[in-house]
Design a protein around this motif. Structure first.
Motif, short mmCIF file in Angstrom:
data_model
loop_
_atom_site.label_atom_id
_atom_site.label_comp_id
_atom_site.label_asym_id
_atom_site.label_seq_id
_atom_site.Cartn_x
_atom_site.Cartn_y
_atom_site.Cartn_z
N ASP A 1 0.85 -1.19 0.00
CA ASP A 1 0.00 0.00 0.00
C ASP A 1 0.88 1.23 0.00
O ASP A 1 1.31 1.72 1.05
CB ASP A 1 -0.91 -0.02 1.24
N ILE A 2 1.18 1.76 -1.19
CA ILE A 2 2.13 2.87 -1.27
C ILE A 2 1.53 4.18 -0.78
O ILE A 2 2.24 5.17 -0.63
CB ILE A 2 2.66 3.03 -2.71
N ARG A 3 0.23 4.20 -0.54
CA ARG A 3 -0.38 5.42 0.00
C ARG A 3 -0.22 5.48 1.52
O ARG A 3 -0.04 6.56 2.08
CB ARG A 3 -1.86 5.48 -0.37
N ASN A 4 -0.30 4.33 2.18
CA ASN A 4 -0.39 4.35 3.64
C ASN A 4 0.76 3.64 4.37
O ASN A 4 0.85 3.72 5.59
CB ASN A 4 -1.72 3.72 4.08
N ASP A 5 1.61 2.91 3.66
CA ASP A 5 2.69 2.17 4.31
C ASP A 5 3.70 3.16 4.91
O ASP A 5 4.23 4.03 4.22
CB ASP A 5 3.39 1.26 3.30
N SER A 6 3.99 2.99 6.20
CA SER A 6 4.89 3.91 6.90
C SER A 6 6.35 3.73 6.48
O SER A 6 7.19 4.55 6.82
CB SER A 6 4.77 3.72 8.41
N LYS A 7 6.65 2.69 5.73
CA LYS A 7 8.03 2.44 5.31
C LYS A 7 8.46 3.38 4.19
O LYS A 7 9.66 3.52 3.92
CB LYS A 7 8.19 0.99 4.84
N ILE A 8 7.50 4.00 3.50
CA ILE A 8 7.85 4.86 2.37
C ILE A 8 7.44 6.30 2.65
O ILE A 8 6.37 6.57 3.20
CB ILE A 8 7.19 4.35 1.07
N VAL A 9 8.32 7.22 2.30
CA VAL A 9 8.08 8.65 2.47
C VAL A 9 8.37 9.33 1.13
O VAL A 9 9.33 8.98 0.43
CB VAL A 9 8.97 9.25 3.57
N TYR A 10 7.52 10.30 0.78
CA TYR A 10 7.67 11.02 -0.49
C TYR A 10 8.13 12.45 -0.19
O TYR A 10 7.73 13.05 0.79
CB TYR A 10 6.35 11.07 -1.24
N SER A 11 8.92 12.97 -1.10
CA SER A 11 9.39 14.34 -0.90
C SER A 11 9.62 15.01 -2.24
O SER A 11 10.12 14.39 -3.19
CB SER A 11 10.69 14.35 -0.09
N GLN A 12 9.21 16.27 -2.33
CA GLN A 12 9.46 17.07 -3.52
C GLN A 12 10.21 18.31 -3.05
O GLN A 12 9.67 19.15 -2.36
CB GLN A 12 8.14 17.45 -4.20
N ASP A 13 11.46 18.40 -3.42
CA ASP A 13 12.27 19.53 -3.00
C ASP A 13 13.11 19.99 -4.18
O ASP A 13 14.22 19.53 -4.40
CB ASP A 13 13.17 19.15 -1.81
N LYS A 14 12.55 20.91 -4.95
CA LYS A 14 13.23 21.36 -6.18
C LYS A 14 14.53 22.10 -5.87
O LYS A 14 15.40 22.20 -6.72
CB LYS A 14 12.30 22.27 -6.98
N SER A 15 14.65 22.63 -4.66
CA SER A 15 15.83 23.43 -4.33
C SER A 15 17.02 22.60 -3.89
O SER A 15 18.12 23.12 -3.73
CB SER A 15 15.48 24.43 -3.22
N ASP A 16 16.85 21.29 -3.69
CA ASP A 16 17.92 20.44 -3.16
C ASP A 16 18.15 19.26 -4.08
O ASP A 16 17.50 18.23 -3.96
CB ASP A 16 17.56 19.97 -1.75
N SER A 17 19.10 19.39 -4.99
CA SER A 17 19.39 18.30 -5.93
C SER A 17 20.08 17.13 -5.24
O SER A 17 20.15 16.04 -5.80
CB SER A 17 20.26 18.81 -7.09
N LEU A 18 20.59 17.34 -4.04
CA LEU A 18 21.25 16.28 -3.29
C LEU A 18 20.33 15.63 -2.25
O LEU A 18 20.79 14.91 -1.37
CB LEU A 18 22.50 16.83 -2.59
N GLU A 19 19.04 15.88 -2.35
CA GLU A 19 18.10 15.37 -1.36
C GLU A 19 18.18 13.85 -1.24
O GLU A 19 18.08 13.30 -0.13
CB GLU A 19 16.68 15.79 -1.73
N LEU A 20 18.34 13.13 -2.35
CA LEU A 20 18.42 11.67 -2.30
C LEU A 20 19.54 11.22 -1.37
O LEU A 20 19.41 10.21 -0.67
CB LEU A 20 18.64 11.09 -3.69
N LYS A 21 20.63 11.96 -1.35
CA LYS A 21 21.78 11.62 -0.53
C LYS A 21 21.62 12.09 0.92
O LYS A 21 21.82 11.30 1.86
CB LYS A 21 23.05 12.23 -1.15
N THR A 22 21.26 13.35 1.10
CA THR A 22 21.30 13.93 2.44
C THR A 22 20.32 13.26 3.39
O THR A 22 20.64 13.06 4.57
CB THR A 22 21.01 15.44 2.36
#
Length: 412
Positions: free
Chosen positions: A340-361
């Motif tokens: 359940d990709i909408r409600n599973d607590s194991k997954i978090v979504y993020s949109q941060d156009k200002s941080d190209s290194l977000e995947l790493k940080t």
């Protein structure tokens, strides 16, 4: 044929609009919200956060909606809000440091929603639908338009261009360095031209505001049942929208962050990925996809490029071609156990156009084990999925513009 009509907006006086209009209530942190409420007596946040007046935040849903209605009446009684005397369309332009958006605020038909003239690309949660329907019923107004997009239309564009040469009714900047302008279109000839032009539009696509759309339609059905003299022309048969041409819509991707590897070691996880992807270890080199079906991954302090093995993956329909769906069906569900990709607590979504290194940080901070990035969905993909009567996975698209509350208010 899309039914688009003018309406008599309730809106702030020109001298107060910059202080009245606000971002969506959900965006503010508690600290930001308190600051706005404490230092700005005109902000619309006082209306949607009515407990502040009584220093009481923990109130029931029913009482909150009643107090929202009362605060709204106070803003009208104090002439902060006034209702236009003539029905109008409202041309609204938002200029950010990176983009310019310009479209028309109007009323659209719930019948068009039911008849699939207005189409959605995301599913909705019944609980949220009913919550917002109840909110609308008790407050009697909606202050946030639904964002709709339509194929570019030369006639509509020409009318917008004509009004932009005139002085705007509203022109103000906000602290995020955005400029907001609004023109009132109440000339009968221009109203007819806009109305007729939209009759040539076969489909309007919901870009943002799926729950608001559905809740407005549920309310219309409810009020129609309660009205023995229902005609179909009542204000509740329409809902407020911001109509933007497709070429002006901006679509961004969401990154995905996963908290664990479902019991696998990093090496075991890479071996599992090898079935569907050609994998390149980019070490410390930041990798961002440049093509569809390519993915970026950050794992154990290193970037990886994942290229879908198209000879293995089976494309069956428009949804199966979508990168967010590919990631779900090849990685998130079968390998990481996220059903359940909408409600599973194991997954978090993020949109941060200002941080190209977000995947790493965010992974290096220790809260997540692996992260994934992809190219944004484009408007043609969105339309293909919608026209095939399919729905996108949650958090597939982050769409701009994000609209302000209480720039125009629709009563019913």
């Amino acid at each position: 044929m899309a039914i688009v009509k003018p309406f008599k907006a309730v809106r702030a006086t020109r001298d107060k609009v910059a202080m009245v209009s606000s971002k969506s209530y959900e965006i503010y942190t508690p600290e930001m919200l308190y600051s706005k409420l404490a230092f700005n007596p005109f902000t619309f946040l006082h209306v949607v956060n009515p407990g502040y007046k009584y220093h009481k935040q923990d109130i029931t849903e029913e009482l909150r909606f009643k107090l929202v209605h009362n605060r709204y009446l106070e803003f009208k009684e104090n002439n902060v809000f006034q209702k236009d005397s003539l029905p109008a369309f409202y041309i609204y332009e938002k200029i950010t440091p990176t983009n310019t958006f310009c479209g028309i605020i109007a009323a659209v038909s719930v019948e068009d929603y039911h008849n699939n003239v207005i189409k959605k690309h995301e599913g909705t949660l019944k609980k949220r639908e009913l919550l917002f329907e109840n909110y609308l019923k008790n407050t009697g107004f909606n202050a946030e338009p639904v964002l709709l997009t339509y194929p570019d239309n030369d006639e509509i564009t020409a009318i917008i261009k004509k009004y932009k040469q005139q002085r705007a009714e509203y022109e103000f900047s906000t602290t995020d360095k955005d400029l907001h302008l609004l023109w009132v279109v109440n000339d009968a000839n221009d109203i007819e031209k806009i109305t007729e032009a939209f009759k040539d539009v076969e489909t309007l696509y919901i870009a943002d505001g799926h729950h608001r759309s559905t809740s407005s339609c549920l309310l219309a059905q409810r009020l129609a049942r309660e009205n023995s003299n229902h005609t179909g022309e009542e204000d509740y048969n329409f809902f407020m929208s911001y109509l933007l041409p497709e070429s002006n819509l901006k679509i961004y991707e969401f990154n995905r962050f996963i908290k664990d590897l479902n019991g696998l070691t990093a090496d075991e996880f890479l071996i599992e990925l090898d079935t569907f992807f050609r994998i390149e270890n980019r070490k410390q080199e930041l990798y961002k996809p440049k093509e569809k079906h390519h993915f970026s991954m950050y794992l154990n302090g290193e970037f990886y490029a994942l290229y879908l093995r198209k000879s293995i993956y089976n494309f069956t329909d428009a949804l199966s071609k979508l990168d967010a769906q590919i990631l779900y069906s090849t990685v998130l569900k079968p390998i990481l156990g996220i059903e359940d990709i909408r409600n599973d607590s194991k997954i978090v979504y993020s949109q941060d156009k200002s941080d190209s290194l977000e995947l790493k940080t965010k992974v290096d901070a220790g809260d997540f084990k692996v992260s994934f990035g992809m190219l944004p969905t484009n408007i043609n993909e969105l339309k293909e999925i919608v026209d095939s009567d399919l729905l996108m996975p949650p958090k597939t698209t982050y769409i701009e513009p994000k609209l302000r509350s209480a720039l125009t208010i629709y009563e019913f």
